[in-house]
Design an enzyme around this catalytic site. Structure first.
Site, PDB file in Angstrom:
ATOM      1  N   ASP A  39      10.741  29.516  71.487  1.00  0.00           N
ATOM      2  CA  ASP A  39      10.208  29.952  72.775  1.00  0.00           C
ATOM      3  C   ASP A  39       9.998  28.781  73.722  1.00  0.00           C
ATOM      4  O   ASP A  39       9.822  28.986  74.925  1.00  0.00           O
ATOM      5  CB  ASP A  39       8.883  30.685  72.568  1.00  0.00           C
ATOM      6  CG  ASP A  39       9.093  32.109  72.062  1.00  0.00           C
ATOM      7  OD1 ASP A  39      10.252  32.553  72.031  1.00  0.00           O
ATOM      8  OD2 ASP A  39       8.100  32.765  71.688  1.00  0.00           O
ATOM      9  N   ASP A  74     -12.735  20.115  81.420  1.00  0.00           N
ATOM     10  CA  ASP A  74     -11.495  19.372  81.207  1.00  0.00           C
ATOM     11  C   ASP A  74     -10.471  19.668  82.295  1.00  0.00           C
ATOM     12  O   ASP A  74      -9.666  18.796  82.657  1.00  0.00           O
ATOM     13  CB  ASP A  74     -10.907  19.718  79.836  1.00  0.00           C
ATOM     14  CG  ASP A  74     -11.759  19.166  78.698  1.00  0.00           C
ATOM     15  OD1 ASP A  74     -12.629  18.322  78.964  1.00  0.00           O
ATOM     16  OD2 ASP A  74     -11.553  19.589  77.540  1.00  0.00           O
TER      17      ASP A  74
END
Length: 575
Positions: free
Chosen positions: A337, A232
């Site tokens: 985050d 990928d």
């Protein structure tokens, strides 16, 4: 009265659809504007109607008013968008047969025409028509005139260099002269041995060429097909090479994962023969156009993203504070985050690890997934693909943030800087291996909904218990290996049975509100007949109250036997 009006509209549409007022050379027109056209069930459809890249049709005046840089910016309360475009090698036209064009019908889906809709019924028919047109794009077989193939090989794996050589030698020994482009780093590779290939195959002197990132970025029209050898990550690298139009991409699995690599390398000869001879079906996978701006609006960079945009806190010990806007309105302020803005293709990557949902690539949606949010109520959400998003670092933020695009081009966002995200007009076409390839890849890589069957327990029985079981069990169920399986025994055969406690029978006192709705024949929705195959759907497409067309399924069966001609502008056979 309604019947007369419907007949008039049908006659009007028939007159428009049979007009032969197309330009004498539609190939050049498509190439000059960067559009592609495909043939779907007997009708020619402009590819920019696909919802795969998240745009609706625009009026001609809006398209001409777009600037050449491909920017998208809010203008008042209206957000102007560039018309979607695909590689001109995907343009195909049926030879020696007049194909009715749906261009006139699609123009009726412009903003002005939709504003003239006078009833909710007409609006619903228009929306259903858009879905039908988008659905049939994925059923289309695209006949490619393959003259140049680009091979992208996985980096940092020398064993794949030998496999790349095998593919190159096979392509160069075919009867058809195909120009083969390989990575420029292989030109002087001893493993690839360019001189030996040119000695063994004389025509390689003119047909074997090399590409680098700069060449691919500036000359996407040189390639008719892209072949990736890797995982990928190699497919993502190929996406990064093409920041505008993208040729069709066929990916062979030679990596660790395979969400996007659904073809086995062992069968590359058979697959390539099929692609060259019979054409391809391709997903027009949605990408994002992400543009980074400074606080005063200056453009820093632009990237086309296939998987996701990630904005995180970087090396800062503090959580990020990010303002998320949708179509100019503040949606939320994220304290986390970071944020992951993912495409359907990227829903199986970072977004999934952070708790995001799986999204089929045929679904046009934008996935917003927080990374370790400060509040547990901040759950992942899917937004419509037509929404214009902006993520801004506010002036009150305690630190800067960092943005990365498919894991590349990491850029710092200072206070006041922002990133705009929108569905890209340049989709990423990947060749489809089968109609269930997405579910197959999810099941293969994630063990999606995999569950072990209940195991027999006969090995736990003592000899005495087995003898007792054989005496008390009927002859039809004496197989001790399957004692745990319900073989359709009568209800009275079970010593412990809870199902009778929860049985419910229909009440004789049902009111009219409890009765199910059964539509009358001809009400507009029919169950497909048994044996209906993928791509053979036949039904009426309600596109606009003044434009209703019927999709002819017979065209699907003749797709492979019908020859198409493709655009020769920017052919890969030229330098």
């Amino acid at each position: 009265m309604f019947t007369d009006k419907k007949s008039q509209l049908t006659a009007r549409l028939h007159g428009e659809m049979t007009n032969t007022d197309r330009p004498t050379n539609p190939t050049k027109r498509a190439s000059s504007r960067g559009y592609g056209t495909v043939v779907t069930n007997g009708h020619s459809i402009i590819a920019n109607t696909s919802h795969a890249n998240g745009f609706r049709s625009q009026s001609q005046s809006q398209i001409q008013s777009q600037n050449s840089s491909g920017t998208t910016s809010p203008v008042g309360n209206h957000i102007s968008r560039e018309a979607p475009m695909i590689h001109n090698k995907l343009y195909c036209e049926q030879v020696n047969k007049k194909i009715t064009s749906s261009t006139n019908m699609l123009q009726k889906l412009s903003v002005d025409e939709i504003r003239s809709v006078k009833s909710h019924t007409e609006l619903a028919e228009t929306a259903n028509g858009v879905r039908m047109l988008a659905k049939n794009l994925s059923k289309t077989t695209i006949q490619l005139d393959v003259r140049a193939i680009m091979i992208v090989t996985k980096a940092r794996d020398n064993s794949l260099i030998y496999l790349t050589r095998e593919v190159v030698e096979w392509l160069l020994t075919q009867e058809r002269d195909i120009t083969v482009y390989v990575d420029a780093k292989l030109e002087n590779s001893k493993r690839f041995n360019t001189d030996d290939i040119r000695t063994q195959i004389p025509k390689a002197n003119g047909l074997l060429r090399f590409w680098d990132k700069k060449f691919a970025l500036k000359n996407p029209e040189k390639f008719d097909l892209v072949v990736t050898l890797g995982g990928d990550g190699t497919v993502l690298y190929a996406s990064n090479l093409f920041q505008r139009v993208v040729p069709p991409v066929i990916s062979f699995a030679l990596g660790s994962l395979g969400f996007l690599t659904n073809f086995k390398f062992e069968h590359f000869r058979e697959r390539m023969n099929t692609v060259i001879a019979s054409g391809v079906k391709a997903y027009l996978r949605m990408r994002f156009t992400c543009r980074v701006h400074t606080a005063d609006g200056k453009l820093i960079c632009e990237q086309q993203v296939l998987n996701e945009l990630v904005i995180d806190r970087g090396p800062s010990p503090y959580v990020t504070q990010l303002e998320l806007y949708g179509d100019g309105s503040l949606l939320t302020i994220a304290q986390a985050d970071g944020l992951i803005i993912a495409t359907p293709t990227g829903s199986t990557a970072y977004s999934l690890s952070a708790g995001g949902s799986l999204v089929h690539p045929g679904v046009s949606a934008i996935s917003v997934t927080p990374i370790c949010p400060h509040t547990l109520s901040f759950r992942p959400i899917l937004l419509p693909d037509g929404m214009f998003l902006k993520v801004k670092v506010p002036d009150t933020s305690r630190s800067t943030a960092w943005a990365s695009f498919d894991g590349k081009v990491r850029t710092e966002l200072r206070k006041g800087d922002y990133v705009t995200i929108q569905a890209s007009p340049f989709p990423f076409p990947t060749v489809i291996s089968s109609k269930t390839e997405y579910i197959d890849s999810v099941s293969r890589n994630l063990n999606w909904n995999a569950r072990e069957q209940q195991k027999p327990f006969s090995h736990l029985l003592s000899d005495q218990s087995q003898r007792m079981m054989r005496k008390s069990t009927s002859a039809a169920t004496q197989d001790l290996e399957n004692l745990h399986i319900d073989n359709g025994a009568a209800e009275d055969d079970f010593d412990i049975n809870y199902s009778s406690d929860s049985d419910s029978t229909p009440s004789d006192n049902e009111t009219e509100e409890d009765l199910p709705y059964i539509p009358l024949p001809g009400d507009g929705i029919n169950t497909p007949p048994p044996g209906n195959t993928y791509g053979g759907f036949e039904g009426t497409c309600f596109a606009h109250p003044h434009a209703k067309i019927t999709l002819d399924s017979s065209a699907t069966s003749t797709t492979n036997s019908t020859r198409y001609s493709s655009s020769t502008t920017g052919s890969g056979s030229e330098d």
